[in-house]
Design a protein around this motif. Sequence first.
Motif, mmCIF file in Angstrom:
data_model
loop_
_atom_site.group_PDB
_atom_site.id
_atom_site.type_symbol
_atom_site.label_atom_id
_atom_site.label_comp_id
_atom_site.label_asym_id
_atom_site.label_seq_id
_atom_site.Cartn_x
_atom_site.Cartn_y
_atom_site.Cartn_z
ATOM 1 N N ARG A 73 -59.027 2.622 36.863
ATOM 2 C CA ARG A 73 -59.476 4.078 37.071
ATOM 3 C C ARG A 73 -60.164 4.461 35.625
ATOM 4 O O ARG A 73 -59.826 3.870 34.701
ATOM 5 N N LEU A 74 -61.048 5.416 35.803
ATOM 6 C CA LEU A 74 -61.952 5.851 34.788
ATOM 7 C C LEU A 74 -61.698 7.544 34.564
ATOM 8 O O LEU A 74 -61.785 8.118 35.654
ATOM 9 N N ALA A 75 -61.666 7.874 33.226
ATOM 10 C CA ALA A 75 -61.658 9.260 33.015
ATOM 11 C C ALA A 75 -62.570 9.514 32.035
ATOM 12 O O ALA A 75 -62.673 8.883 30.972
ATOM 13 N N ILE A 76 -63.703 10.517 32.086
ATOM 14 C CA ILE A 76 -64.585 10.714 31.236
ATOM 15 C C ILE A 76 -63.971 12.237 30.722
ATOM 16 O O ILE A 76 -63.986 13.164 31.329
ATOM 17 N N GLN A 101 -59.013 9.405 43.083
ATOM 18 C CA GLN A 101 -58.032 8.884 42.200
ATOM 19 C C GLN A 101 -58.828 7.879 41.262
ATOM 20 O O GLN A 101 -58.153 7.559 40.242
ATOM 21 N N GLN A 102 -60.048 7.521 41.564
ATOM 22 C CA GLN A 102 -60.737 6.476 40.761
ATOM 23 C C GLN A 102 -61.404 7.067 39.555
ATOM 24 O O GLN A 102 -61.390 6.485 38.445
ATOM 25 N N LEU A 103 -61.968 8.036 39.547
ATOM 26 C CA LEU A 103 -62.990 8.660 38.401
ATOM 27 C C LEU A 103 -62.638 10.334 38.244
ATOM 28 O O LEU A 103 -62.665 11.144 39.420
ATOM 29 N N TRP A 104 -62.197 10.642 37.061
ATOM 30 C CA TRP A 104 -62.093 12.030 36.938
ATOM 31 C C TRP A 104 -62.858 12.626 35.696
ATOM 32 O O TRP A 104 -63.109 11.619 34.859
ATOM 33 N N PHE A 105 -63.456 13.542 35.713
ATOM 34 C CA PHE A 105 -64.277 14.250 34.587
ATOM 35 C C PHE A 105 -63.431 15.410 34.062
ATOM 36 O O PHE A 105 -63.338 16.480 34.691
ATOM 37 N N LEU A 106 -62.737 15.231 32.751
ATOM 38 C CA LEU A 106 -61.844 16.190 32.731
ATOM 39 C C LEU A 106 -62.002 16.368 31.002
ATOM 40 O O LEU A 106 -62.865 16.201 30.102
ATOM 41 N N GLU A 107 -61.510 17.906 30.664
ATOM 42 C CA GLU A 107 -61.789 18.477 29.233
ATOM 43 C C GLU A 107 -61.348 17.498 28.291
ATOM 44 O O GLU A 107 -62.047 17.352 27.228
ATOM 45 N N ASP A 108 -59.866 17.069 28.309
ATOM 46 C CA ASP A 108 -59.437 16.344 26.992
ATOM 47 C C ASP A 108 -58.345 15.628 27.486
ATOM 48 O O ASP A 108 -57.970 15.581 28.732
ATOM 49 N N ALA A 111 -55.678 17.385 29.556
ATOM 50 C CA ALA A 111 -55.761 17.647 30.967
ATOM 51 C C ALA A 111 -55.631 16.257 31.791
ATOM 52 O O ALA A 111 -55.369 16.350 32.884
ATOM 53 N N LEU A 112 -55.978 15.131 31.297
ATOM 54 C CA LEU A 112 -55.732 13.878 31.554
ATOM 55 C C LEU A 112 -54.231 13.909 31.767
ATOM 56 O O LEU A 112 -53.724 13.356 33.061
ATOM 57 N N ALA A 113 -53.307 13.978 30.911
ATOM 58 C CA ALA A 113 -51.969 13.848 30.974
ATOM 59 C C ALA A 113 -51.313 14.838 32.002
ATOM 60 O O ALA A 113 -50.484 14.311 32.942
ATOM 61 N N ALA A 114 -51.878 16.077 32.300
ATOM 62 C CA ALA A 114 -51.727 16.718 33.501
ATOM 63 C C ALA A 114 -52.014 16.465 34.698
ATOM 64 O O ALA A 114 -51.277 16.463 35.721
ATOM 65 N N ARG A 115 -53.284 15.670 34.831
ATOM 66 C CA ARG A 115 -53.588 15.229 36.035
ATOM 67 C C ARG A 115 -52.696 13.984 36.578
ATOM 68 O O ARG A 115 -52.640 13.685 37.676
#
Length: 117
Positions: A73-76, A101-108, A111-115
């Motif tokens: 998985r990838l988070a930007i 569930q594979q790629l997310w664009f998040l603020e910080d 936000a990733l931990a919450a997701r």
Amino acid sequence: MTAQTVELNGVRVLELPAEGPRLRDAIELITLASEHQADLVAIPAGRLDEDFFKLATGVAGELVQKFVNYRLRLAILGDISARVAESNALRGFVIEANRGQQLWFLEDREALAARLR
């Protein structure tokens, strides 16, 4: 490439630092993630080449497809609102990515931990 591994809500995340060269090739990141036994790679938006955000170039699709192929998985992370406001195609891509569930664009990282909860 300097990176750190953190655990967020039971998920091992390889976090790249905000400072460093622009990233275009996924294989180096995938190899690094494998070495760190990470399930997800978090990349600061500022580390991505401008072509990543111009969907017509195919850079984003190529990078994301490699992550999909390796089941990683990838988070930007970061504020890309100005880029999204300028491009309907990018806006649609971000909306669709964030539904999956594979790629997310998040603020910080928060936000990733919450997701990941």
